[in-house]
Design an enzyme around this catalytic site. Structure first.
Site, PDB file in Angstrom:
ATOM      1  N   LYS A  13       0.840  -1.214   0.000  1.00 28.26           N
ATOM      2  CA  LYS A  13       0.000   0.000   0.000  1.00 28.26           C
ATOM      3  C   LYS A  13       0.877   1.267   0.000  1.00 28.26           C
ATOM      4  O   LYS A  13       0.709   2.131  -0.852  1.00 28.26           O
ATOM      5  CB  LYS A  13      -0.928   0.020   1.235  1.00 28.26           C
ATOM      6  CG  LYS A  13      -1.858  -1.190   1.326  1.00 28.26           C
ATOM      7  CD  LYS A  13      -2.782  -1.111   2.523  1.00 28.26           C
ATOM      8  CE  LYS A  13      -2.089  -1.118   3.880  1.00 28.26           C
ATOM      9  NZ  LYS A  13      -1.322  -2.364   4.186  1.00 28.26           N
ATOM     10  N   ARG A 127      11.536  -5.205   5.147  1.00 29.13           N
ATOM     11  CA  ARG A 127      11.120  -3.800   4.952  1.00 29.13           C
ATOM     12  C   ARG A 127      11.968  -2.834   5.774  1.00 29.13           C
ATOM     13  O   ARG A 127      12.279  -3.085   6.938  1.00 29.13           O
ATOM     14  CB  ARG A 127       9.649  -3.621   5.351  1.00 29.13           C
ATOM     15  CG  ARG A 127       9.252  -2.137   5.352  1.00 29.13           C
ATOM     16  CD  ARG A 127       7.789  -1.904   5.240  1.00 29.13           C
ATOM     17  NE  ARG A 127       7.048  -2.362   6.408  1.00 29.13           N
ATOM     18  CZ  ARG A 127       5.719  -2.275   6.514  1.00 29.13           C
ATOM     19  NH1 ARG A 127       5.001  -1.785   5.508  1.00 29.13           N
ATOM     20  NH2 ARG A 127       5.115  -2.715   7.589  1.00 29.13           N
ATOM     21  N   ARG A 160      11.241  -0.679  11.144  1.00 31.74           N
ATOM     22  CA  ARG A 160      10.167  -0.423  12.106  1.00 31.74           C
ATOM     23  C   ARG A 160      10.198  -1.470  13.210  1.00 31.74           C
ATOM     24  O   ARG A 160      10.375  -2.656  12.930  1.00 31.74           O
ATOM     25  CB  ARG A 160       8.805  -0.470  11.401  1.00 31.74           C
ATOM     26  CG  ARG A 160       8.434   0.847  10.759  1.00 31.74           C
ATOM     27  CD  ARG A 160       7.258   0.733   9.837  1.00 31.74           C
ATOM     28  NE  ARG A 160       6.103   0.027  10.393  1.00 31.74           N
ATOM     29  CZ  ARG A 160       4.938  -0.097   9.770  1.00 31.74           C
ATOM     30  NH1 ARG A 160       4.768   0.446   8.567  1.00 31.74           N
ATOM     31  NH2 ARG A 160       3.945  -0.741  10.320  1.00 31.74           N
ATOM     32  N   ARG A 171       0.092  -9.005  13.579  1.00 34.37           N
ATOM     33  CA  ARG A 171      -0.567  -8.015  12.720  1.00 34.37           C
ATOM     34  C   ARG A 171      -1.315  -8.676  11.574  1.00 34.37           C
ATOM     35  O   ARG A 171      -2.381  -8.216  11.167  1.00 34.37           O
ATOM     36  CB  ARG A 171       0.457  -7.018  12.197  1.00 34.37           C
ATOM     37  CG  ARG A 171       0.861  -6.026  13.283  1.00 34.37           C
ATOM     38  CD  ARG A 171       2.141  -5.308  12.974  1.00 34.37           C
ATOM     39  NE  ARG A 171       2.121  -4.659  11.692  1.00 34.37           N
ATOM     40  CZ  ARG A 171       3.181  -4.522  10.905  1.00 34.37           C
ATOM     41  NH1 ARG A 171       4.345  -4.995  11.278  1.00 34.37           N
ATOM     42  NH2 ARG A 171       3.070  -3.910   9.761  1.00 34.37           N
TER      43      ARG A 171
HETATM   44  P1  ADP Z   1       1.218  -1.637   7.631  1.00 34.58           P
HETATM   45  O1  ADP Z   1       1.617  -0.718   6.518  1.00 34.58           O
HETATM   46  O2  ADP Z   1       2.292  -2.587   7.986  1.00 34.58           O
HETATM   47  O3  ADP Z   1      -0.095  -2.262   7.358  1.00 34.58           O
HETATM   48  P2  ADP Z   1       0.593   0.756   9.131  1.00 34.58           P
HETATM   49  O4  ADP Z   1       1.785   1.610   8.983  1.00 34.58           O
HETATM   50  O5  ADP Z   1      -0.574   1.065   8.270  1.00 34.58           O
HETATM   51  O6  ADP Z   1       1.036  -0.763   8.949  1.00 34.58           O
HETATM   52  O7  ADP Z   1       0.087   0.769  10.645  1.00 34.58           O
HETATM   53  C1  ADP Z   1       0.991   0.561  11.711  1.00 34.58           C
HETATM   54  C2  ADP Z   1       0.222   0.443  13.005  1.00 34.58           C
HETATM   55  O8  ADP Z   1      -0.509   1.652  13.266  1.00 34.58           O
HETATM   56  C3  ADP Z   1      -0.841  -0.653  13.037  1.00 34.58           C
HETATM   57  O9  ADP Z   1      -0.305  -1.916  13.385  1.00 34.58           O
HETATM   58  C4  ADP Z   1      -1.799  -0.121  14.124  1.00 34.58           C
HETATM   59  O10 ADP Z   1      -1.249  -0.316  15.415  1.00 34.58           O
HETATM   60  C5  ADP Z   1      -1.785   1.381  13.842  1.00 34.58           C
HETATM   61  N1  ADP Z   1      -2.829   1.760  12.872  1.00 34.58           N
HETATM   62  C6  ADP Z   1      -2.653   2.264  11.631  1.00 34.58           C
HETATM   63  N2  ADP Z   1      -3.831   2.502  11.029  1.00 34.58           N
HETATM   64  C7  ADP Z   1      -4.797   2.139  11.907  1.00 34.58           C
HETATM   65  C8  ADP Z   1      -6.212   2.117  11.867  1.00 34.58           C
HETATM   66  N3  ADP Z   1      -6.899   2.521  10.784  1.00 34.58           N
HETATM   67  N4  ADP Z   1      -6.873   1.667  12.972  1.00 34.58           N
HETATM   68  C9  ADP Z   1      -6.217   1.274  14.064  1.00 34.58           C
HETATM   69  N5  ADP Z   1      -4.881   1.244  14.157  1.00 34.58           N
HETATM   70  C10 ADP Z   1      -4.161   1.664  13.101  1.00 34.58           C
HETATM   71  P1  ADP Z   2       2.093  -1.879   3.245  1.00 33.60           P
HETATM   72  O1  ADP Z   2       2.082  -0.371   3.219  1.00 33.60           O
HETATM   73  O2  ADP Z   2       0.935  -2.472   2.516  1.00 33.60           O
HETATM   74  O3  ADP Z   2       2.242  -2.442   4.616  1.00 33.60           O
HETATM   75  P2  ADP Z   2       4.696  -1.558   1.923  1.00 33.60           P
HETATM   76  O4  ADP Z   2       4.354  -0.704   0.767  1.00 33.60           O
HETATM   77  O5  ADP Z   2       5.391  -0.934   3.061  1.00 33.60           O
HETATM   78  O6  ADP Z   2       3.373  -2.361   2.425  1.00 33.60           O
HETATM   79  O7  ADP Z   2       5.553  -2.790   1.372  1.00 33.60           O
HETATM   80  C1  ADP Z   2       6.063  -3.790   2.256  1.00 33.60           C
HETATM   81  C2  ADP Z   2       7.483  -4.176   1.820  1.00 33.60           C
HETATM   82  O8  ADP Z   2       7.415  -4.912   0.583  1.00 33.60           O
HETATM   83  C3  ADP Z   2       8.401  -2.994   1.553  1.00 33.60           C
HETATM   84  O9  ADP Z   2       9.677  -3.343   2.000  1.00 33.60           O
HETATM   85  C4  ADP Z   2       8.355  -2.818   0.036  1.00 33.60           C
HETATM   86  O10 ADP Z   2       9.585  -2.290  -0.474  1.00 33.60           O
HETATM   87  C5  ADP Z   2       8.128  -4.231  -0.460  1.00 33.60           C
HETATM   88  N1  ADP Z   2       7.246  -4.326  -1.653  1.00 33.60           N
HETATM   89  C6  ADP Z   2       6.125  -3.596  -1.883  1.00 33.60           C
HETATM   90  N2  ADP Z   2       5.544  -3.963  -3.061  1.00 33.60           N
HETATM   91  C7  ADP Z   2       6.315  -4.970  -3.560  1.00 33.60           C
HETATM   92  C8  ADP Z   2       6.245  -5.777  -4.753  1.00 33.60           C
HETATM   93  N3  ADP Z   2       5.242  -5.640  -5.629  1.00 33.60           N
HETATM   94  N4  ADP Z   2       7.199  -6.699  -4.935  1.00 33.60           N
HETATM   95  C9  ADP Z   2       8.202  -6.857  -4.033  1.00 33.60           C
HETATM   96  N5  ADP Z   2       8.339  -6.134  -2.904  1.00 33.60           N
HETATM   97  C10 ADP Z   2       7.408  -5.190  -2.652  1.00 33.60           C
END
Ligand code: ADP
Ligand code: ADP
Ligand code: ZN
Length: 220
Positions: A13, A127, A160, A171
């Protein structure tokens, strides 16, 4: 355009968000980035949410929605937005829907990036993210031009705390229990666009653009 990026942790994302936001000229709003900013700066909000984010638990809906509305009601979001990481529960989705309705607005599409769990684990363990702007990198799949330095803003690239293995599994489970039901929620509203997130970053990006373009032209 009012868009949502939906998908499990590690789906890509954050990686796709900047190019979509740029193409559609909308604000990229990541609740995770907002929370991390407050934790880093030790604000009152940061103190409240740290315990949840560190353990991979969701921040309570009420607090999360308050932060999101505070952001969406600013001037720069009136022309549209791209939500990344929100909503994450059915209650958040309902609050968003109701709030938009009250403002005479509605969502255009929800992009669901689909990736199986085995791949998520590999992506999250490798990541790294920019400590300033949140841009994601990966030890194998996406390196910055200069090691340890963000291409976009020059910030420091770090791992992170919640990307360590025990928290990652937690998660993914939280996603399956609380967030995955949103796929059906948005399918029922004819807003869902599914994309195969296992392909290369550029391929996923093109697929998102193509599916958004065909969806918007279908609407006209
Ligand atoms: P990822 O990209 O790995 O899915 P995020 O960066 O979006 O993780 O979120 C990191 C953390 O922030 C989550 O594990 C949660 O603790 C909190 N968080 C983010 N967005 C939300 C949400 N919409 N509702 C509740 N907690 C959230
Ligand atoms: P999210 O926001 O959904 O939690 P991220 O965008 O942070 O996910 O991506 C998670 C990890 O995977 C990052 O280290 C990113 O560089 C890698 N990544 C994202 N998209 C791809 C892809 N299509 N192929 C391989 N690695 C990816
Ligand atoms: Zn940066």
């Amino acid at each position: 355009m009012r868009l949502i990026l939906l998908g499990p942790p590690g789906a890509g994302k954050g990686t796709q968000a900047s190019s979509i936001a740029e193409k559609y000229q909308v604000e990229h709003i990541s609740t995770g980035d907002i929370f991390r900013y407050h934790i880093k700066n030790n604000t009152e909000l940061g103190k409240k949410v740290k315990e949840y984010t560190d353990n991979g638990k969701l921040v309570p809906d009420e607090l999360t929605c308050e932060i999101v509305w505070e952001r969406l009601d600013r001037e720069d979001c009136q022309k549209g937005f791209l939500l990344d990481g929100f909503p994450r529960t059915l209650q958040q989705a309902e609050i968003l829907e109701q709030g938009l309705k009250e403002r005479g607005q509605a969502l255009d599409s929800v992009i669901s990036i689909e990736v199986p769990n085995e791949i998520l684990l590999e992506r999250l363990s490798g990541r790294r993210v920019c400590n300033s702007c949140g841009e994601p990198y990966h030890t194998k799949n996406k390196s910055p031009k200069v090691e340890g330095v963000c291409d976009t803003c020059g910030g420091e690239i770090v791992q992170r705390k919640d990307d360590l293995e025990a928290t990652v599994r937690n998660r993914i489970q939280v996603y399956e229990e609380q967030t995955a039901p949103l796929i059906d929620y948005y399918k029922e509203r004819d807003l869902l666009l599914s994309v195969d997130g296992t392909k290369a970053i550029e391929v996923v990006r093109e697929e998102i653009f193509a599916t958004l373009a065909s969806f918007s032209s279908k609407d006209c």
